[in-house]
Design a protein around this motif. Structure first.
Motif, PDB file in Angstrom:
ATOM      1  N   ASN A 148       4.830 -13.937  13.921  1.00 25.60           N
ATOM      2  CA  ASN A 148       6.142 -14.574  14.042  1.00 25.60           C
ATOM      3  C   ASN A 148       5.995 -16.090  13.946  1.00 25.60           C
ATOM      4  OD1 ASN A 148       4.887 -15.275  16.262  1.00 25.60           O
ATOM      5  ND2 ASN A 148       6.163 -14.168  17.671  1.00 25.60           N
ATOM      6  N   ARG A 149       7.086 -16.792  14.091  1.00 29.86           N
ATOM      7  CA  ARG A 149       7.053 -18.231  13.896  1.00 29.86           C
ATOM      8  C   ARG A 149       6.240 -18.940  14.981  1.00 29.86           C
ATOM      9  NH1 ARG A 149       8.836 -22.463  15.407  1.00 29.86           N
ATOM     10  NH2 ARG A 149      10.002 -21.558  17.104  1.00 29.86           N
ATOM     11  N   PHE A 150       6.067 -18.310  16.112  1.00 31.86           N
ATOM     12  CA  PHE A 150       5.327 -18.930  17.204  1.00 31.86           C
ATOM     13  C   PHE A 150       3.818 -18.751  17.043  1.00 31.86           C
ATOM     14  CE2 PHE A 150       9.511 -18.100  18.773  1.00 31.86           C
ATOM     15  CZ  PHE A 150       9.827 -19.308  19.369  1.00 31.86           C
ATOM     16  N   GLY A 151       3.443 -17.977  16.071  1.00 32.34           N
ATOM     17  CA  GLY A 151       2.020 -17.737  15.878  1.00 32.34           C
ATOM     18  C   GLY A 151       1.527 -16.623  16.780  1.00 32.34           C
ATOM     19  N   ALA A 152       2.444 -15.990  17.463  1.00 33.12           N
ATOM     20  CA  ALA A 152       2.049 -14.875  18.329  1.00 33.12           C
ATOM     21  C   ALA A 152       2.233 -13.565  17.582  1.00 33.12           C
ATOM     22  CB  ALA A 152       2.910 -14.887  19.580  1.00 33.12           C
ATOM     23  N   LEU A 153       1.364 -12.629  17.841  1.00 33.50           N
ATOM     24  CA  LEU A 153       1.452 -11.345  17.150  1.00 33.50           C
ATOM     25  C   LEU A 153       2.514 -10.493  17.813  1.00 33.50           C
ATOM     26  CD1 LEU A 153      -2.358 -10.949  17.063  1.00 33.50           C
ATOM     27  CD2 LEU A 153      -0.870 -11.931  15.354  1.00 33.50           C
ATOM     28  N   ALA A 154       3.191  -9.703  17.024  1.00 30.45           N
ATOM     29  CA  ALA A 154       4.231  -8.842  17.578  1.00 30.45           C
ATOM     30  C   ALA A 154       3.590  -7.720  18.385  1.00 30.45           C
ATOM     31  CB  ALA A 154       5.069  -8.288  16.444  1.00 30.45           C
ATOM     32  N   GLU A 155       3.765  -7.753  19.662  1.00 26.25           N
ATOM     33  CA  GLU A 155       3.148  -6.737  20.509  1.00 26.25           C
ATOM     34  C   GLU A 155       3.691  -5.359  20.213  1.00 26.25           C
ATOM     35  OE1 GLU A 155       5.190  -6.916  24.400  1.00 26.25           O
ATOM     36  OE2 GLU A 155       5.281  -9.015  23.834  1.00 26.25           O
ATOM     37  N   ALA A 156       4.833  -5.301  19.557  1.00 27.82           N
ATOM     38  CA  ALA A 156       5.459  -4.005  19.287  1.00 27.82           C
ATOM     39  C   ALA A 156       4.842  -3.324  18.076  1.00 27.82           C
ATOM     40  CB  ALA A 156       6.947  -4.205  19.070  1.00 27.82           C
ATOM     41  N   PHE A 157       4.252  -4.081  17.224  1.00 30.05           N
ATOM     42  CA  PHE A 157       3.732  -3.469  16.004  1.00 30.05           C
ATOM     43  C   PHE A 157       2.255  -3.153  16.114  1.00 30.05           C
ATOM     44  CE2 PHE A 157       1.770  -7.424  14.906  1.00 30.05           C
ATOM     45  CZ  PHE A 157       0.685  -6.977  14.172  1.00 30.05           C
ATOM     46  N   VAL A 158       1.651  -3.560  17.179  1.00 28.58           N
ATOM     47  CA  VAL A 158       0.223  -3.300  17.325  1.00 28.58           C
ATOM     48  C   VAL A 158      -0.001  -1.803  17.417  1.00 28.58           C
ATOM     49  CG1 VAL A 158      -1.773  -3.776  18.686  1.00 28.58           C
ATOM     50  CG2 VAL A 158       0.022  -5.476  18.475  1.00 28.58           C
ATOM     51  N   PHE A 159      -0.872  -1.313  16.633  1.00 26.36           N
ATOM     52  CA  PHE A 159      -1.071   0.126  16.550  1.00 26.36           C
ATOM     53  C   PHE A 159      -1.738   0.663  17.803  1.00 26.36           C
ATOM     54  CE2 PHE A 159      -1.485  -2.054  12.584  1.00 26.36           C
ATOM     55  CZ  PHE A 159      -0.400  -1.520  11.922  1.00 26.36           C
ATOM     56  N   GLY A 160      -2.868   0.106  18.121  1.00 27.49           N
ATOM     57  CA  GLY A 160      -3.616   0.647  19.267  1.00 27.49           C
ATOM     58  C   GLY A 160      -3.781  -0.394  20.357  1.00 27.49           C
ATOM     59  N   GLY A 161      -3.003  -1.450  20.302  1.00 23.79           N
ATOM     60  CA  GLY A 161      -3.148  -2.475  21.333  1.00 23.79           C
ATOM     61  C   GLY A 161      -3.276  -3.848  20.713  1.00 23.79           C
ATOM     62  N   ILE A 162      -2.710  -4.815  21.344  1.00 21.74           N
ATOM     63  CA  ILE A 162      -2.753  -6.173  20.813  1.00 21.74           C
ATOM     64  C   ILE A 162      -4.195  -6.637  20.664  1.00 21.74           C
ATOM     65  CG2 ILE A 162      -2.707  -7.253  23.081  1.00 21.74           C
ATOM     66  CD1 ILE A 162      -0.458  -8.530  20.447  1.00 21.74           C
ATOM     67  N   ASN A 163      -5.032  -6.146  21.485  1.00 24.21           N
ATOM     68  CA  ASN A 163      -6.432  -6.544  21.378  1.00 24.21           C
ATOM     69  C   ASN A 163      -6.997  -6.131  20.034  1.00 24.21           C
ATOM     70  OD1 ASN A 163      -6.001  -7.343  23.854  1.00 24.21           O
ATOM     71  ND2 ASN A 163      -7.171  -5.762  24.882  1.00 24.21           N
ATOM     72  N   GLU A 164      -6.578  -4.995  19.575  1.00 26.65           N
ATOM     73  CA  GLU A 164      -7.074  -4.511  18.296  1.00 26.65           C
ATOM     74  C   GLU A 164      -6.744  -5.500  17.193  1.00 26.65           C
ATOM     75  OE1 GLU A 164      -8.804  -1.973  18.624  1.00 26.65           O
ATOM     76  OE2 GLU A 164      -9.446  -1.874  16.554  1.00 26.65           O
ATOM     77  N   GLN A 165      -5.552  -6.004  17.214  1.00 28.12           N
ATOM     78  CA  GLN A 165      -5.159  -6.942  16.175  1.00 28.12           C
ATOM     79  C   GLN A 165      -5.945  -8.235  16.282  1.00 28.12           C
ATOM     80  OE1 GLN A 165      -1.218  -7.352  15.260  1.00 28.12           O
ATOM     81  NE2 GLN A 165      -1.758  -8.664  13.601  1.00 28.12           N
ATOM     82  N   ARG A 166      -6.138  -8.676  17.495  1.00 21.63           N
ATOM     83  CA  ARG A 166      -6.899  -9.921  17.678  1.00 21.63           C
ATOM     84  C   ARG A 166      -8.278  -9.767  17.082  1.00 21.63           C
ATOM     85  NH1 ARG A 166      -6.857 -12.481  23.408  1.00 21.63           N
ATOM     86  NH2 ARG A 166      -8.545 -11.118  23.939  1.00 21.63           N
ATOM     87  N   VAL A 167      -8.861  -8.609  17.263  1.00 22.53           N
ATOM     88  CA  VAL A 167     -10.186  -8.367  16.697  1.00 22.53           C
ATOM     89  C   VAL A 167     -10.132  -8.377  15.177  1.00 22.53           C
ATOM     90  CG1 VAL A 167     -12.023  -6.669  16.514  1.00 22.53           C
ATOM     91  CG2 VAL A 167     -10.895  -7.069  18.711  1.00 22.53           C
ATOM     92  N   LEU A 168      -9.095  -7.765  14.644  1.00 23.05           N
ATOM     93  CA  LEU A 168      -8.971  -7.714  13.188  1.00 23.05           C
ATOM     94  C   LEU A 168      -8.899  -9.119  12.610  1.00 23.05           C
ATOM     95  CD1 LEU A 168      -6.502  -4.757  12.943  1.00 23.05           C
ATOM     96  CD2 LEU A 168      -8.831  -4.842  12.070  1.00 23.05           C
ATOM     97  N   LEU A 169      -8.082  -9.951  13.181  1.00 22.96           N
ATOM     98  CA  LEU A 169      -7.933 -11.308  12.671  1.00 22.96           C
ATOM     99  C   LEU A 169      -9.215 -12.097  12.884  1.00 22.96           C
ATOM    100  CD1 LEU A 169      -4.310 -11.886  13.809  1.00 22.96           C
ATOM    101  CD2 LEU A 169      -5.178 -11.547  11.512  1.00 22.96           C
ATOM    102  N   GLU A 170      -9.819 -11.929  14.023  1.00 20.40           N
ATOM    103  CA  GLU A 170     -11.071 -12.659  14.272  1.00 20.40           C
ATOM    104  C   GLU A 170     -12.130 -12.198  13.290  1.00 20.40           C
ATOM    105  OE1 GLU A 170     -12.096 -12.223  18.318  1.00 20.40           O
ATOM    106  OE2 GLU A 170     -11.144 -14.112  18.812  1.00 20.40           O
ATOM    107  N   ASN A 171     -12.065 -10.945  12.950  1.00 19.91           N
ATOM    108  CA  ASN A 171     -13.024 -10.393  12.002  1.00 19.91           C
ATOM    109  C   ASN A 171     -12.843 -11.055  10.639  1.00 19.91           C
ATOM    110  OD1 ASN A 171     -14.751  -8.933  10.546  1.00 19.91           O
ATOM    111  ND2 ASN A 171     -13.927  -6.944  11.055  1.00 19.91           N
ATOM    112  N   GLU A 172     -11.663 -11.504  10.330  1.00 18.53           N
ATOM    113  CA  GLU A 172     -11.406 -12.148   9.043  1.00 18.53           C
ATOM    114  C   GLU A 172     -11.697 -13.632   9.120  1.00 18.53           C
ATOM    115  OE1 GLU A 172      -7.973 -10.940   7.098  1.00 18.53           O
ATOM    116  OE2 GLU A 172      -8.779  -8.931   7.027  1.00 18.53           O
ATOM    117  N   GLY A 173     -11.917 -14.114  10.285  1.00 18.90           N
ATOM    118  CA  GLY A 173     -12.257 -15.539  10.418  1.00 18.90           C
ATOM    119  C   GLY A 173     -11.144 -16.334  11.071  1.00 18.90           C
ATOM    120  N   ILE A 174     -10.163 -15.655  11.609  1.00 14.85           N
ATOM    121  CA  ILE A 174      -9.050 -16.369  12.235  1.00 14.85           C
ATOM    122  C   ILE A 174      -9.390 -16.690  13.681  1.00 14.85           C
ATOM    123  CG2 ILE A 174      -6.631 -16.219  12.765  1.00 14.85           C
ATOM    124  CD1 ILE A 174      -6.184 -15.170  10.246  1.00 14.85           C
ATOM    125  N   LYS A 175      -9.063 -17.867  14.091  1.00 12.20           N
ATOM    126  CA  LYS A 175      -9.379 -18.279  15.457  1.00 12.20           C
ATOM    127  C   LYS A 175      -8.138 -18.203  16.341  1.00 12.20           C
ATOM    128  CE  LYS A 175     -13.012 -21.071  13.661  1.00 12.20           C
ATOM    129  NZ  LYS A 175     -13.394 -22.425  13.317  1.00 12.20           N
TER     130      LYS A 175
END
Length: 109
Positions: A65-92
């Motif tokens: 979203n515009r705030f740079g926060a991930l949509a907690e509603a769309f996270v498949f298995g948990g917001i943590n999962e998404q954070r890992v995915l992005l970090e895996n791509e090199g996102i800080k």
DNA sequence: TTAATGACCTATC
DNA sequence: CGATAGGCCATTA
């Protein structure tokens, strides 16, 4: 009687843009909507990802979203999962849990 | 079929 | 400056 078949709806437009996001970068719904031509299409953008017809092809985790926060509603298995995915791509991530838009904010092509 | 909602953003009062 | 309403497209009930 079907109308024109090559009529590209905004939906597919969003998919094309999201799929064009380079690895290690992210974008926001508003940015995509702006690329579509109408900044108010942001709602459609979120819906396009919500439907996620090509979840395997569309990196929804790169869209935030515009705030740079991930949509907690769309996270498949948990917001943590998404954070890992992005970090895996090199996102800080920031300590507040938001993504550094200034570092990975992707402005179209 | 119609109606209302939705992972949002922008503009206005 | 702060808060509210509107808007667009497609999907779902």
């Amino acid at each position: 009687m079907k109308k024109e078949t090559k009529n590209k709806n905004t939906f597919e437009r969003v998919y094309e843009i999201v799929k064009k996001i380079p690895v290690g970068k992210i974008t926001t719904y508003g940015q995509i909507a702006h690329l579509l031509g109408n900044p108010h299409l942001s709602q459609v953008v979120g819906f396009a990802l919500h439907s996620n017809p090509s979840q395997s092809t569309i990196p929804c985790h790169r869209v935030v979203n515009r705030f740079g926060a991930l949509a907690e509603a769309f996270v498949f298995g948990g917001i943590n999962e998404q954070r890992v995915l992005l970090e895996n791509e090199g996102i800080k991530f920031l300590e507040n849990g938001y993504v550094d838009l200034k570092q990975h904010m992707w402005y179209g092509d």
